[in-house]
Write a protein that holds these residues in place. Structure first.
Motif, PDB file in Angstrom:
ATOM      1  N   UNK A  27      60.099  97.595  42.814  1.00 35.56           N
ATOM      2  CA  UNK A  27      59.541  97.293  43.170  1.00 35.56           C
ATOM      3  C   UNK A  27      59.801  96.945  44.587  1.00 35.56           C
ATOM      4  N   UNK A  28      58.891  96.156  45.819  1.00 39.59           N
ATOM      5  CA  UNK A  28      58.887  96.268  47.013  1.00 39.59           C
ATOM      6  C   UNK A  28      60.547  94.863  46.836  1.00 39.59           C
ATOM      7  N   UNK A  29      61.450  95.133  47.883  1.00 36.39           N
ATOM      8  CA  UNK A  29      62.106  93.999  47.852  1.00 36.39           C
ATOM      9  C   UNK A  29      61.518  92.081  47.721  1.00 36.39           C
ATOM     10  N   UNK A  30      61.869  92.192  46.729  1.00 37.52           N
ATOM     11  CA  UNK A  30      61.443  90.327  47.120  1.00 37.52           C
ATOM     12  C   UNK A  30      62.985  89.382  46.358  1.00 37.52           C
ATOM     13  N   UNK A  31      63.260  88.111  46.651  1.00 38.38           N
ATOM     14  CA  UNK A  31      63.742  87.124  46.045  1.00 38.38           C
ATOM     15  C   UNK A  31      63.135  85.976  45.554  1.00 38.38           C
ATOM     16  N   UNK A  32      63.628  85.637  44.174  1.00 37.66           N
ATOM     17  CA  UNK A  32      63.087  84.513  43.555  1.00 37.66           C
ATOM     18  C   UNK A  32      63.651  83.746  43.395  1.00 37.66           C
ATOM     19  N   UNK A  33      63.903  82.630  43.807  1.00 38.10           N
ATOM     20  CA  UNK A  33      65.027  81.271  43.172  1.00 38.10           C
ATOM     21  C   UNK A  33      64.446  80.159  42.390  1.00 38.10           C
ATOM     22  N   UNK A  34      64.888  79.937  40.904  1.00 40.89           N
ATOM     23  CA  UNK A  34      63.777  79.117  40.700  1.00 40.89           C
ATOM     24  C   UNK A  34      64.876  78.259  39.562  1.00 40.89           C
ATOM     25  N   UNK A  35      64.213  77.002  39.491  1.00 37.84           N
ATOM     26  CA  UNK A  35      65.205  75.995  38.295  1.00 37.84           C
ATOM     27  C   UNK A  35      65.625  74.686  39.009  1.00 37.84           C
ATOM     28  N   UNK A  36      64.843  74.553  39.902  1.00 33.82           N
ATOM     29  CA  UNK A  36      64.880  73.142  40.737  1.00 33.82           C
ATOM     30  C   UNK A  36      66.565  72.956  41.464  1.00 33.82           C
ATOM     31  N   UNK A  37      66.256  74.011  42.563  1.00 36.71           N
ATOM     32  CA  UNK A  37      67.618  74.315  43.109  1.00 36.71           C
ATOM     33  C   UNK A  37      67.089  72.843  44.154  1.00 36.71           C
ATOM     34  N   UNK A  38      68.309  72.199  45.433  1.00 29.31           N
ATOM     35  CA  UNK A  38      68.163  71.786  46.310  1.00 29.31           C
ATOM     36  C   UNK A  38      68.221  72.683  47.897  1.00 29.31           C
ATOM     37  N   UNK A  58      76.690  95.878  47.922  1.00 28.50           N
ATOM     38  CA  UNK A  58      75.922  94.904  48.815  1.00 28.50           C
ATOM     39  C   UNK A  58      75.087  94.847  48.039  1.00 28.50           C
ATOM     40  N   UNK A  59      73.997  93.973  48.602  1.00 25.48           N
ATOM     41  CA  UNK A  59      72.886  93.531  47.759  1.00 25.48           C
ATOM     42  C   UNK A  59      71.855  94.353  47.323  1.00 25.48           C
ATOM     43  N   UNK A  60      71.452  94.010  46.315  1.00 21.59           N
ATOM     44  CA  UNK A  60      70.871  95.059  45.339  1.00 21.59           C
ATOM     45  C   UNK A  60      69.368  94.599  45.951  1.00 21.59           C
ATOM     46  N   UNK A  61      68.199  96.012  45.679  1.00 24.84           N
ATOM     47  CA  UNK A  61      67.758  95.781  46.461  1.00 24.84           C
ATOM     48  C   UNK A  61      66.431  95.609  44.963  1.00 24.84           C
ATOM     49  N   UNK A  62      64.639  95.855  45.223  1.00 23.84           N
ATOM     50  CA  UNK A  62      63.361  95.507  44.059  1.00 23.84           C
ATOM     51  C   UNK A  62      63.269  93.785  43.879  1.00 23.84           C
ATOM     52  N   UNK A  63      63.093  93.975  42.933  1.00 24.47           N
ATOM     53  CA  UNK A  63      62.921  92.192  42.573  1.00 24.47           C
ATOM     54  C   UNK A  63      63.278  91.856  41.900  1.00 24.47           C
ATOM     55  N   UNK A  64      64.017  90.489  43.060  1.00 26.69           N
ATOM     56  CA  UNK A  64      65.233  89.736  42.064  1.00 26.69           C
ATOM     57  C   UNK A  64      64.750  88.854  41.769  1.00 26.69           C
ATOM     58  N   UNK A  65      64.701  87.905  39.893  1.00 17.91           N
ATOM     59  CA  UNK A  65      64.638  86.708  40.296  1.00 17.91           C
ATOM     60  C   UNK A  65      65.919  86.206  39.184  1.00 17.91           C
ATOM     61  N   UNK A  66      65.966  84.803  39.758  1.00 13.10           N
ATOM     62  CA  UNK A  66      66.846  84.755  39.556  1.00 13.10           C
ATOM     63  C   UNK A  66      66.762  82.855  38.537  1.00 13.10           C
ATOM     64  N   UNK A  67      66.866  82.741  37.737  1.00 13.21           N
ATOM     65  CA  UNK A  67      66.722  81.320  37.607  1.00 13.21           C
ATOM     66  C   UNK A  67      68.114  80.595  36.601  1.00 13.21           C
ATOM     67  N   UNK A  68      68.135  79.166  36.766  1.00 11.75           N
ATOM     68  CA  UNK A  68      69.063  78.238  36.250  1.00 11.75           C
ATOM     69  C   UNK A  68      68.159  77.229  35.471  1.00 11.75           C
ATOM     70  N   UNK A  69      68.536  77.701  34.307  1.00 14.96           N
ATOM     71  CA  UNK A  69      68.272  77.058  33.050  1.00 14.96           C
ATOM     72  C   UNK A  69      69.422  75.596  32.766  1.00 14.96           C
ATOM     73  N   UNK A  70      68.983  74.701  31.859  1.00 14.07           N
ATOM     74  CA  UNK A  70      67.264  74.333  32.448  1.00 14.07           C
ATOM     75  C   UNK A  70      66.654  74.278  33.564  1.00 14.07           C
ATOM     76  N   UNK A  91      73.971  93.473  37.713  1.00 10.64           N
ATOM     77  CA  UNK A  91      72.345  93.708  37.437  1.00 10.64           C
ATOM     78  C   UNK A  91      72.120  95.328  37.800  1.00 10.64           C
ATOM     79  N   UNK A  92      72.889  95.244  39.029  1.00 15.09           N
ATOM     80  CA  UNK A  92      72.859  96.349  40.255  1.00 15.09           C
ATOM     81  C   UNK A  92      74.168  97.437  39.497  1.00 15.09           C
ATOM     82  N   UNK A  93      74.893  97.353  38.579  1.00 15.29           N
ATOM     83  CA  UNK A  93      75.639  98.414  38.465  1.00 15.29           C
ATOM     84  C   UNK A  93      76.914  98.638  38.845  1.00 15.29           C
TER      85      UNK A  93
END
Length: 513
Positions: A27-38, A58-70, A91-93
């Motif tokens: 999909x369209x390049x988007x970057x999401x960072x979740x998990x209560x980051x400061x 290189x920074x990977x393309x596509x829809x990227x979701x980064x989750x910091x758990x918990x 993830x980008x090989x």
């Protein structure tokens, strides 16, 4: 594609494992960072993108979701840069590797791909060992600090390129090895201030020896120039050396605060902290919107020296009462509560009056009663109750100053202190959190510090005539036990009680005269 790697975040002086999860879809390049980051964590994407480009990746393309758990735990700091970068490469090989589940990764990325040091690496390494994680990737500057912990193979790198090379070939880089015993030996070789430099003041030296032997809090009262500060600064030279466990505890605090000296992997000497009297309440005991340790925790397992005690704000002195009693500081905020250890030896000094000399109500040039009241009002009775040894320091005579004879060295005094501490270590085997006489609670003090009839009568007379509090009674018992330990006496004798009572001079009526 989904990729996971472990990182860690500090809470107080402990660490908690954080799973860095990255999912990539088309999909369209988007970057999401979740998990209560400061803010520092949220800005990582810009640093990571530049670092990858300058590391032949290189920074990977596509829809990227980064989750910091918990996801419900707040994430702070820049240590997440490298683990996020590694998972993006995976993830980008761009790297193909197995075994990320057994590796803890942390480090801040510069725009050119270099790795910068981060805070709190030692508690993170301890947490990795406890969770069975066998490998750590850290910046080169943090390598020795992490390698102090046994059971974890630490790989220290200067650049993201080196990390990528190791992930592709685990045999390309050897784990870091440090010699902990050599660290302690280097500390012993350092030149330190010595008690043989102090002329006269034999009674004060004796009191400091008693304080060091039992870990007792001390206050010295005397005119300017009598040597109070000089002797206080030499006190660490007669304290017992740090054990490895104590060194790790102390280093954790300095690491979390980001105050571990450059090139130092372990704090091997007992801390000596001497904050200025303008210090704020938060700077002294810790706190802030993002809780950080204060001076009382930075001095953990060492000495906190408060020079000119009445010049400190009364509010700052009063907030120390609970940490002095409990040996820890608890800081509560809306999102978290943290605890910092504060098992210290408090050493304070003060002049006997605002003018500097001993108070004389008949001296027209001296302080007035109202001035004396204002001067002393900042030191509360409950705070004095928590100080075991009250020492009057007199001016040194000319004969003592001009004498060519030198007093006992710190090494000689320290040998007696160490012997007394060994007796206490045997006494408190199996009792968690108690390493010296000063740390005994009331129940332990009454059980261990038993008196003979003569000692009990002497103490009863002192308590009655001086009007001492129950806390002061317990302090006298503990100090007398320490004096007996110094003399290798199994029981507390009346002379031990007499000396301990002598160290309660501020409880006596008319001590200023």
């Amino acid at each position: 594609m989904l990729s996971r790697v472990y990182c860690a975040s500090t809470i107080g002086v402990d660490a908690r494992l954080i799973e860095v999860e990255v999912n990539r879809t088309g999909g369209m390049p988007k970057y999401f960072l979740v998990g209560l980051p400061d803010r520092a964590v949220s800005e990582s994407s810009d640093r990571i993108e530049a670092a990858l480009e300058n590391s032949n990746a290189s920074f990977p393309g596509g829809r990227i979701t980064v989750n910091l758990a918990p996801a419900d735990l707040p994430k702070e700091g820049s240590a997440f840069d490298l683990p996020i970068a590694v998972t993006l490469l995976h993830v980008s090989g761009q790297i193909k590797t197995e075994g990320l589940s057994d590796t803890l990764v942390l480090g801040e990325l510069a725009l050119d791909g270099k790795l910068r040091a981060v805070k709190g690496v030692l508690p993170m390494a301890v947490q990795a060992r406890e969770k069975g994680i066998g490998h750590m990737i850290v910046p080169a500057a943090n390598g020795p600090e992490a390698a102090v912990v046994d059971g974890v193979q630490v790989y220290a790198f200067d650049h993201l390129k080196q990390v990528m090379g190791w992930l592709r070939n685990r045999d390309s880089h050897d784990p870091l090895d440090v010699d902990v015993e050599a660290m302690f030996r280097r500390n012993d070789d350092h030149e330190i201030l010595d008690f043989s430099d102090v002329r006269g003041q034999e009674n004060v030296k004796r009191a400091l020896e008693v304080g060091a032997a039992g870990g007792h809090n001390i206050i010295m009262v005397g005119p300017p120039g009598s040597g109070k500060t000089m002797m206080a600064r030499r006190l660490p030279a007669i304290l017992p050396p740090l054990t490895l466990d104590e060194a790790l505890e102390t280093t954790k605090i300095h690491s979390v605060a980001g105050l571990l000296p450059s090139g130092e992997a372990l704090v091997t000497a007992r801390p000596f902290r001497s904050p200025h009297h303008t210090v704020s309440d938060v700077a002294l005991v810790g706190g802030g919107s993002i809780p950080m340790p204060g001076e009382i925790s930075m001095a953990h397992n060492g000495v906190l020296f408060l020079d000119e005690l009445p010049e400190f704000k009364r509010s700052a002195l009063e907030v120390m009462r609970q940490p002095l009693e409990d040996g820890s500081v608890s800081i509560s905020r809306a999102r978290m509560s943290v605890s910092y250890p504060s098992r210290i030896m408090l050493v304070a000094s003060m002049n006997p009056s605002p003018t500097g000399d001993w108070y004389d109500p008949g001296d027209p040039a001296g302080a007035s009663p109202s001035q004396m009241q204002r001067y002393l009002s900042k030191i509360s009775g409950p705070l004095l109750d928590r100080i075991d040894l009250h020492i009057e320091v007199q001016k040194v005579s000319y004969d003592e100053l001009s004498s060519k004879s030198r007093g006992e060295s710190s090494a000689q005094i320290r040998s007696r202190v160490v012997q007394a501490r060994e007796v206490q270590n045997q006494r408190f085997i199996g009792i968690e959190g108690v390493y010296c006489n000063a740390q005994m609670n009331t129940k332990m003090a009454r059980k261990i510090c038993k008196l003979d009839d003569a000692g009990a009568q002497m103490l009863k007379k002192a308590i009655t005539s001086l009007g001492l509090s129950a806390r002061a009674y317990d302090r006298i018992l503990k100090v007398s036990r320490t004096i007996a330990d110094l003399e290798r006496s199994e029981s507390i004798q009346s002379n031990h009680i007499a000396e301990a009572i002598q160290y309660r001079s501020l409880d006596r009526e008319g001590w200023l005269g």
